[in-house]
Design a protein around this motif. Structure first.
Motif, PDB file in Angstrom:
ATOM      1  N   ARG A 224      -8.060 -30.064  25.468  1.00 47.34           N
ATOM      2  CA  ARG A 224      -6.629 -29.862  25.217  1.00 47.34           C
ATOM      3  C   ARG A 224      -5.836 -31.127  25.529  1.00 47.34           C
ATOM      4  NH1 ARG A 224      -5.127 -23.750  27.382  1.00 47.34           N
ATOM      5  NH2 ARG A 224      -6.397 -22.601  25.844  1.00 47.34           N
ATOM      6  N   ASP A 225      -6.188 -31.791  26.626  1.00 43.63           N
ATOM      7  CA  ASP A 225      -5.514 -33.043  26.970  1.00 43.63           C
ATOM      8  C   ASP A 225      -5.773 -34.093  25.893  1.00 43.63           C
ATOM      9  OD1 ASP A 225      -4.426 -32.162  29.404  1.00 43.63           O
ATOM     10  OD2 ASP A 225      -6.277 -32.594  30.478  1.00 43.63           O
ATOM     11  N   ALA A 226      -7.004 -34.170  25.417  1.00 49.68           N
ATOM     12  CA  ALA A 226      -7.334 -35.147  24.377  1.00 49.68           C
ATOM     13  C   ALA A 226      -6.549 -34.860  23.106  1.00 49.68           C
ATOM     14  CB  ALA A 226      -8.832 -35.108  24.092  1.00 49.68           C
ATOM     15  N   GLU A 227      -6.502 -33.600  22.712  1.00 48.62           N
ATOM     16  CA  GLU A 227      -5.771 -33.250  21.490  1.00 48.62           C
ATOM     17  C   GLU A 227      -4.295 -33.610  21.614  1.00 48.62           C
ATOM     18  OE1 GLU A 227      -4.608 -29.330  18.755  1.00 48.62           O
ATOM     19  OE2 GLU A 227      -6.132 -29.158  20.348  1.00 48.62           O
ATOM     20  N   ARG A 228      -3.731 -33.345  22.776  1.00 45.31           N
ATOM     21  CA  ARG A 228      -2.310 -33.655  22.972  1.00 45.31           C
ATOM     22  C   ARG A 228      -2.044 -35.153  22.830  1.00 45.31           C
ATOM     23  NH1 ARG A 228      -1.713 -30.597  26.949  1.00 45.31           N
ATOM     24  NH2 ARG A 228      -2.117 -32.060  28.652  1.00 45.31           N
ATOM     25  N   THR A 242      -8.513 -44.411  13.099  1.00 45.44           N
ATOM     26  CA  THR A 242      -9.220 -44.241  14.368  1.00 45.44           C
ATOM     27  C   THR A 242      -8.742 -42.985  15.082  1.00 45.44           C
ATOM     28  OG1 THR A 242      -9.519 -46.629  14.600  1.00 45.44           O
ATOM     29  CG2 THR A 242      -9.727 -45.301  16.590  1.00 45.44           C
ATOM     30  N   VAL A 243      -7.428 -42.807  15.142  1.00 48.02           N
ATOM     31  CA  VAL A 243      -6.870 -41.634  15.827  1.00 48.02           C
ATOM     32  C   VAL A 243      -7.203 -40.359  15.065  1.00 48.02           C
ATOM     33  CG1 VAL A 243      -4.765 -40.564  16.723  1.00 48.02           C
ATOM     34  CG2 VAL A 243      -5.031 -43.056  16.808  1.00 48.02           C
ATOM     35  N   LEU A 247      -9.247 -37.257  16.677  1.00 47.07           N
ATOM     36  CA  LEU A 247      -8.690 -35.898  16.717  1.00 47.07           C
ATOM     37  C   LEU A 247      -9.619 -34.925  16.003  1.00 47.07           C
ATOM     38  CD1 LEU A 247      -6.505 -33.848  17.358  1.00 47.07           C
ATOM     39  CD2 LEU A 247      -5.296 -34.577  15.284  1.00 47.07           C
ATOM     40  N   ALA A 248     -10.176 -35.331  14.864  1.00 45.10           N
ATOM     41  CA  ALA A 248     -11.101 -34.458  14.142  1.00 45.10           C
ATOM     42  C   ALA A 248     -12.314 -34.121  15.007  1.00 45.10           C
ATOM     43  CB  ALA A 248     -11.547 -35.137  12.851  1.00 45.10           C
ATOM     44  N   ALA A 249     -12.825 -35.106  15.749  1.00 50.40           N
ATOM     45  CA  ALA A 249     -13.979 -34.867  16.620  1.00 50.40           C
ATOM     46  C   ALA A 249     -13.628 -33.893  17.737  1.00 50.40           C
ATOM     47  CB  ALA A 249     -14.468 -36.188  17.205  1.00 50.40           C
ATOM     48  N   VAL A 250     -12.420 -34.009  18.279  1.00 50.28           N
ATOM     49  CA  VAL A 250     -11.983 -33.088  19.342  1.00 50.28           C
ATOM     50  C   VAL A 250     -11.875 -31.669  18.796  1.00 50.28           C
ATOM     51  CG1 VAL A 250     -10.027 -32.457  20.806  1.00 50.28           C
ATOM     52  CG2 VAL A 250     -10.825 -34.824  20.742  1.00 50.28           C
ATOM     53  N   THR A 252     -13.359 -30.349  16.228  1.00 50.45           N
ATOM     54  CA  THR A 252     -14.700 -29.821  15.929  1.00 50.45           C
ATOM     55  C   THR A 252     -15.388 -29.329  17.181  1.00 50.45           C
ATOM     56  OG1 THR A 252     -14.917 -31.312  14.038  1.00 50.45           O
ATOM     57  CG2 THR A 252     -16.947 -30.406  14.948  1.00 50.45           C
ATOM     58  N   THR A 253     -15.311 -30.138  18.264  1.00 46.55           N
ATOM     59  CA  THR A 253     -15.914 -29.729  19.539  1.00 46.55           C
ATOM     60  C   THR A 253     -15.274 -28.473  20.081  1.00 46.55           C
ATOM     61  OG1 THR A 253     -16.381 -32.066  20.018  1.00 46.55           O
ATOM     62  CG2 THR A 253     -16.494 -30.525  21.858  1.00 46.55           C
ATOM     63  N   ALA A 254     -13.962 -28.326  19.835  1.00 45.72           N
ATOM     64  CA  ALA A 254     -13.207 -27.161  20.332  1.00 45.72           C
ATOM     65  C   ALA A 254     -13.398 -25.924  19.447  1.00 45.72           C
ATOM     66  CB  ALA A 254     -11.731 -27.505  20.445  1.00 45.72           C
ATOM     67  N   GLY A 255     -14.261 -26.019  18.434  1.00 44.73           N
ATOM     68  CA  GLY A 255     -14.492 -24.874  17.568  1.00 44.73           C
ATOM     69  C   GLY A 255     -13.437 -24.666  16.526  1.00 44.73           C
ATOM     70  N   GLN A 256     -12.729 -25.718  16.138  1.00 44.16           N
ATOM     71  CA  GLN A 256     -11.701 -25.645  15.101  1.00 44.16           C
ATOM     72  C   GLN A 256     -12.064 -26.564  13.929  1.00 44.16           C
ATOM     73  OE1 GLN A 256      -7.605 -25.851  16.771  1.00 44.16           O
ATOM     74  NE2 GLN A 256      -8.641 -26.102  18.734  1.00 44.16           N
ATOM     75  N   PRO A 257     -13.173 -26.288  13.273  1.00 43.30           N
ATOM     76  CA  PRO A 257     -13.616 -27.209  12.207  1.00 43.30           C
ATOM     77  C   PRO A 257     -12.642 -27.275  11.035  1.00 43.30           C
ATOM     78  CG  PRO A 257     -14.876 -25.179  12.174  1.00 43.30           C
ATOM     79  CD  PRO A 257     -14.075 -25.157  13.443  1.00 43.30           C
TER      80      PRO A 257
END
Length: 257
Positions: A224-228, A242-243, A247-250, A252-257
């Motif tokens: 959540r901190d990373a996404e923010r 790059t950003v 964000l896409a990688a975060v 995906t990891t959070a289950g929001q593909p």
């Protein structure tokens, strides 16, 4: 610049290491001895500007080597006679300021250099500096355009590229951000957080440090901190690849593909 205060999560990491408070331009006794004893004759003969630049770039006395592996303070770069571009710029600036020479920093916009370490892709930029005569020096000229650019890459590699003036606080933030990236590559996430945080504290407009902070959060599992962080960065640079990728990688990891 983004508002950084609500992006920090100090409680998630071990206490701040004292090294983040370092004065990156501090001279040691060896540097003062070098200026006031070893090269004093050249400085008197050629003037402070010409004398210092000749010593820095001619390779016969300092014998500096380009080393991209570690970001060093001025004193560390001087003692090891090696450093990356930011380390050597900081070392040169520290010596020049001791001689009362005006120092101006530049970010060089060249082709990005990428490397991979510890499963992370790192993008490397480049900086150099301009030195000018100090008023009152017997070699001083009223021509304000009279200056010497000091660059630690071969001229053929940077010739023709655009430059942009930056403040000293940005140079310090770049140093801190480099230290954060190096800590990331070693898996030292607590140190990486504090270095990135300090980079933002030194210059809140230096956006690269926010990206580093977001990567630290992601590697630490604070999604959540990373996404923010990444979403706030995209408010400033909505097409930054790059950003967007981070964000896409975060997500995906959070289950929001």
């Amino acid at each position: 610049p983004p508002n950084p205060e609500h992006l920090f999560n100090d409680a998630a990491f071990r206490p701040r290491p004292s090294a983040t408070d370092t004065d990156v331009f501090a001279l040691n006794e060896a540097m003062r001895r070098f200026l006031y004893s070893e090269i004093a004759p050249q400085l008197r003969r050629k003037g402070h500007l010409e004398g210092l630049v000749d010593v820095i770039l001619n390779g016969t006395q300092l014998k500096l080597e380009y080393d991209s592996a570690v970001t060093r303070t001025a004193a560390e770069a001087f003692d090891s006679r090696a450093g990356n571009c930011i380390s050597l710029v900081i070392m040169t600036a520290a010596l020049a300021k001791e001689l009362d020479l005006p120092v101006y920093y530049q970010r060089v916009y060249s082709e990005d250099t990428w490397s991979r370490d510890g499963g992370i892709l790192f993008r490397s930029g480049h900086v150099n500096l301009d030195l000018r005569q100090r008023p009152g020096d017997k070699y001083w000229s009223n021509d304000r355009n009279q200056r010497i650019t000091v660059d630690f890459l071969p001229q053929e590699e940077v010739r023709g590229y655009q430059t942009h003036s930056i403040e000293e606080r940005t140079v310090v933030a770049m140093f801190m951000n480099n230290r954060a990236a190096e800590s990331l590559a070693r898996g030292q996430l607590d140190d990486a957080y504090w270095w990135a945080r300090e980079a933002i504290a030194r210059d809140s407009s230096f956006l690269d440090a926010y990206n580093t902070l977001g990567v630290v959060y992601r590697r630490h599992g604070d999604l959540r901190d990373a996404e923010r962080v990444f979403r706030q960065l995209l408010e400033r640079e909505p097409e930054n690849p790059t950003v967007l990728s981070n964000l896409a990688a975060v997500l995906t990891t959070a289950g929001q593909p």
